[in-house]
Design an enzyme around this catalytic site. Sequence first.
Site, PDB file in Angstrom:
ATOM      1  N   TYR A  48      57.809  21.216  24.200  1.00  0.00           N
ATOM      2  CA  TYR A  48      59.171  21.089  23.674  1.00  0.00           C
ATOM      3  C   TYR A  48      60.027  22.333  23.901  1.00  0.00           C
ATOM      4  CZ  TYR A  48      57.085  17.163  21.188  1.00  0.00           C
ATOM      5  OH  TYR A  48      56.434  16.001  20.873  1.00  0.00           O
ATOM      6  N   HIS A 101      66.575  19.383  22.077  1.00  0.00           N
ATOM      7  CA  HIS A 101      66.387  19.392  20.624  1.00  0.00           C
ATOM      8  C   HIS A 101      66.046  20.784  20.098  1.00  0.00           C
ATOM      9  CE1 HIS A 101      66.714  16.458  17.552  1.00  0.00           C
ATOM     10  NE2 HIS A 101      65.464  16.045  17.452  1.00  0.00           N
ATOM     11  N   TYR A 141      57.619  20.358  12.997  1.00  0.00           N
ATOM     12  CA  TYR A 141      58.307  19.339  13.790  1.00  0.00           C
ATOM     13  C   TYR A 141      59.639  19.045  13.111  1.00  0.00           C
ATOM     14  CZ  TYR A 141      54.269  18.922  16.746  1.00  0.00           C
ATOM     15  OH  TYR A 141      53.259  19.217  17.609  1.00  0.00           O
ATOM     16  N   ASN A 176      61.515  16.535  12.177  1.00  0.00           N
ATOM     17  CA  ASN A 176      61.769  15.598  11.081  1.00  0.00           C
ATOM     18  C   ASN A 176      61.244  16.064   9.729  1.00  0.00           C
ATOM     19  OD1 ASN A 176      62.699  14.176  13.250  1.00  0.00           O
ATOM     20  ND2 ASN A 176      61.293  12.473  13.031  1.00  0.00           N
ATOM     21  N   ASN A 211      67.743  14.024  12.239  1.00  0.00           N
ATOM     22  CA  ASN A 211      66.589  13.917  11.344  1.00  0.00           C
ATOM     23  C   ASN A 211      66.139  15.248  10.750  1.00  0.00           C
ATOM     24  OD1 ASN A 211      66.356  11.120  11.411  1.00  0.00           O
ATOM     25  ND2 ASN A 211      65.209  11.186  13.317  1.00  0.00           N
TER      26      ASN A 211
END
EC number: 3.1.1.29
Length: 186
Positions: free
Chosen positions: A14, A19, A64, A66, A112
């Site tokens: 990631y 994001h 993470y 969320n 989120n």
Amino acid sequence: MKLFVGLGNPGKEYEQTRHNVGFFVIDELAKRWNVSLKTAKFRGLFGTASVSGEKVALCKPLTYMNLSGECVRPLMDYYDIAIDDVIVIYDDLDLPPGKIRLRLKGSSGGHNGVKSLIHHLGTEQFKRIRIGIGRPAGGQPVTDYVLGRFTEEEKPAVDKAVLRAADACEQAVKAPFIQVMNDFNE
């Protein structure tokens, strides 16, 4: 103490994704302020410094996206950080790549990570620096888009936005956030 929280996802896969622009800003601030980010018991990377005579903290939740609030709430409680001293930096689909927008408060806007923060902090009343990543074209699923990497065409604008967001954070250490908004909102 001012707490700057960059939202993103942990892990090599990631690292350079859309994001994770919140993480990019925290990394830039860590470099500028010579802060070593270490794994903390709060499920995040965390470090502190003194900037212009003010104590500041940097945080990259490792929960993470969320579940970001699961890191930030215990951190705020442990260090007795008021909601007024929290600034959250994250990606925004509704802004074109490279644009930044600062806000005093607001809804999650469907993000989120911000939803998790609102849930765990019990309020929408925290400052934000949103960095535009644009919207997917041609029916690409949003999840694939935000977890994808910036195109070569997008990178220069995003790199500039990360630097501007870091500049805004530096100003926010001392100046009222409303002044920072006036100086940096485009």
